[in-house]
Enzyme design. Structure first.
Site, PDB file in Angstrom:
ATOM      1  NE  ARG A 142       5.570   3.241 -59.499  1.00 16.80           N
ATOM      2  CZ  ARG A 142       5.749   1.979 -59.837  1.00 16.80           C
ATOM      3  NH1 ARG A 142       6.586   1.617 -60.789  1.00 16.80           N
ATOM      4  NH2 ARG A 142       5.082   1.025 -59.208  1.00 16.80           N
ATOM      5  N   GLY A 143       7.841   2.269 -56.582  1.00 15.33           N
ATOM      6  CA  GLY A 143       7.794   0.823 -56.388  1.00 15.33           C
ATOM      7  C   GLY A 143       8.722   0.488 -55.230  1.00 15.33           C
ATOM      8  CB  ALA A 144       8.164  -1.423 -52.116  1.00 17.31           C
ATOM      9  NE  ARG A 168       5.756   7.632 -52.615  1.00 18.88           N
ATOM     10  CZ  ARG A 168       5.246   6.756 -53.486  1.00 18.88           C
ATOM     11  NH1 ARG A 168       6.037   6.113 -54.323  1.00 18.88           N
ATOM     12  NH2 ARG A 168       3.947   6.526 -53.526  1.00 18.88           N
ATOM     13  CD  GLN A 176       1.133   4.532 -59.840  1.00 18.97           C
ATOM     14  OE1 GLN A 176      -0.056   4.635 -60.133  1.00 18.97           O
ATOM     15  NE2 GLN A 176       1.629   5.067 -58.745  1.00 18.97           N
ATOM     16  CG  ASP A 191       4.165  -0.011 -51.537  1.00 14.85           C
ATOM     17  OD1 ASP A 191       3.254  -0.450 -52.249  1.00 14.85           O
ATOM     18  OD2 ASP A 191       5.087   0.707 -51.950  1.00 14.85           O
ATOM     19  CG  ASN A 242       0.251  -3.150 -53.512  1.00 14.54           C
ATOM     20  OD1 ASN A 242       1.416  -2.825 -53.688  1.00 14.54           O
ATOM     21  ND2 ASN A 242      -0.544  -3.478 -54.519  1.00 14.54           N
ATOM     22  CE  LYS A 243       0.116   3.312 -55.840  1.00 14.45           C
ATOM     23  NZ  LYS A 243       0.413   4.586 -55.095  1.00 14.45           N
TER      24      LYS A 243
HETATM   25  O1  MRU Z   1       3.113   4.788 -55.481  1.00 11.35           O
HETATM   26  P1  MRU Z   1       3.930   3.697 -56.098  1.00 11.35           P
HETATM   27  O2  MRU Z   1       3.855   3.669 -57.576  1.00 11.35           O
HETATM   28  O3  MRU Z   1       5.355   3.698 -55.586  1.00 11.35           O
HETATM   29  O4  MRU Z   1       3.254   2.360 -55.547  1.00 11.35           O
HETATM   30  C1  MRU Z   1       3.812   1.149 -55.928  1.00 11.35           C
HETATM   31  C2  MRU Z   1       3.038  -0.034 -55.468  1.00 11.35           C
HETATM   32  O5  MRU Z   1       2.067   0.077 -54.763  1.00 11.35           O
HETATM   33  C3  MRU Z   1       3.581  -1.362 -55.855  1.00 11.35           C
HETATM   34  O6  MRU Z   1       2.555  -2.293 -56.023  1.00 11.35           O
HETATM   35  C4  MRU Z   1       4.521  -1.874 -54.749  1.00 11.35           C
HETATM   36  O7  MRU Z   1       5.465  -0.900 -54.426  1.00 11.35           O
HETATM   37  C5  MRU Z   1       5.218  -3.103 -55.144  1.00 11.35           C
HETATM   38  S1  MRU Z   1       6.452  -2.809 -56.359  1.00 11.35           S
HETATM   39  C6  MRU Z   1       7.183  -4.291 -56.644  1.00 11.35           C
END
Ligand code: MRU
Length: 348
Positions: free
Chosen positions: A48-50, A91, A198, A239, A249-250
């Site tokens: 996970r994470g962009a 996703r 997270q 994201d 973002n999250k």
């Molecule tokens: O649902 P996730 O854990 O994939 O969400 C991740 C985030 O929102 C991060 O802040 C974002 O992807 C940046 S990661 C460098």
């Protein structure tokens, strides 16, 4: 500081990832050999994470083709096209996923006239390029971001935008890592990040691993902490960033941006160019993933809401550009007016 974690490992044409759902109690790496493995890993947030999603998708496509053992180049392209369409449906929000898949497909389609071995070699090289570019970008983000960090500094962050979510230094955490390497005293407040934690499970674990002081708070404590404690800045990842600077973002980031504005605290978004989507005009056009309601109604496998209660579980929110002080990117720090400056700096 210890060397950076590698959440994605590509070795001898085999793909492994750290299963992030098992952290912080177990640091386990798992193989990704098939399309089903890749699809499940993304949907369940094992990866996970962009930026990590982009890097992962690149390698996953290569691994899937190799493991399927196509008999010729047209079968390989068919496997790639099909796998890409399935992975793109996993996703919707992080644009890096689509960006990386399209890069691999472009190389594959351009290699159609070549041998099967060359096709595989070339898509592998492209996946490695994506990986290397993201590692370099993350470090450069840290170098620019470090110029904003005074000594000592307290930073509040949300979700996980560190090594686990990217290549090595991370995005939001990269300025913190670089500042710490320089000997600056940085203290981090990490939001726990409901519902999947997270921040609690990954950010605090990752910062402790690197030896950086961190205090965990629940999401609903951020305003109180800003009011009572010294929070010098908020740094978060992203994201997808629209053309006008609106940022997905999250979930919880939007509220944090309002709290930061109210308390006069600078609010920075750290992200590589691959997270900017100049084809999306503003935040209203960014698709927001909605996840399984059970992520909210269950906690540690225990039901904590009545069976028939209505639940809304968006995984991301949009922070309007006007709440953002600046974007920290590998191409420099971007200040308002965002639409113009993003086009000039990222669009080139
Ligand atoms: O649902 P996730 O854990 O994939 O969400 C991740 C985030 O929102 C991060 O802040 C974002 O992807 C940046 S990661 C460098």
């Amino acid at each position: 500081m210890k060397s950076h974690l590698k959440s994605i490992i590509w070795e001898n044409r085999k793909l492994h990832i750290i299963d992030q759902t098992l952290l912080p109690t177990s640091l386990t790496s798992i193989p990704i050999d098939t399309l089903e493995d890749a699809e499940e890993a993304i949907k369940l947030l094992k990866i996970r994470g962009a930026p990590a999603l982009g890097i992962f998708a690149g390698f996953a496509l290569v691994a899937i083709v190799i493991n399927k053992k196509p008999k010729d180049i047209s079968e390989a392209i068919e496997i790639l096209n099909f796998s890409a369409s399935v992975i793109k449906k996993t996703r919707p929000t992080a644009v890096n996923l689509f960006w990386a898949i399209d890069r691999i497909l472009k190389v594959a389609h351009g290699s159609f006239h070549k041998s099967l071995d060359s096709l595989i070699f070339e898509i592998e090289q492209e996946a490695l390029n994506i990986y290397q570019e993201e590692i370099t970008a993350c470090k450069q983000i840290g170098i620019y971001g470090n110029t904003l960090i005074t000594n000592p500094t307290t930073v509040l962050t949300h979700c996980n935008a560190g090594a686990l979510a990217t290549g090595e230094y991370g995005t939001a955490l990269s300025p913190i890592y670089i500042a710490a390497e320089e000997g600056k005293k940085v203290h981090v407040f990490a939001d726990e990040t409901r519902p999947l934690l997270q921040g609690a499970r990954l950010t605090t674990w990752e910062l402790k691993y690197a030896g950086i002081p961190v205090t965990l708070i629940c999401d609903n404590m951020a305003g109180h902490v800003m009011k009572l404690k010294k929070v010098d800045m908020v740094i978060i990842g992203a994201d997808r960033i629209a053309k006008n600077g609106d940022t997905a973002n999250k979930i919880g980031t939007y509220s944090l941006s309002i709290l930061a504005k109210y308390h006069g605290i600078p609010f920075y978004v750290s992200a590589p160019s691959s997270t900017f989507d100049l084809n999306t005009s503003d935040g209203t056009q960014i698709p927001i993933e909605e996840r399984n309601p059970e992520e909210i109604s269950f906690f540690n496998n225990k039901r904590n809401a009545p069976e028939d209660v209505l639940i809304y579980n968006p995984a991301f929110d949009i922070t309007p550009a006007e709440n953002i002080t600046a974007f920290i990117t590998e191409k420099g720090i971007i200040y308002p007016p965002f639409e113009e400056n993003i086009a000039n700096i990222i669009g080139k």
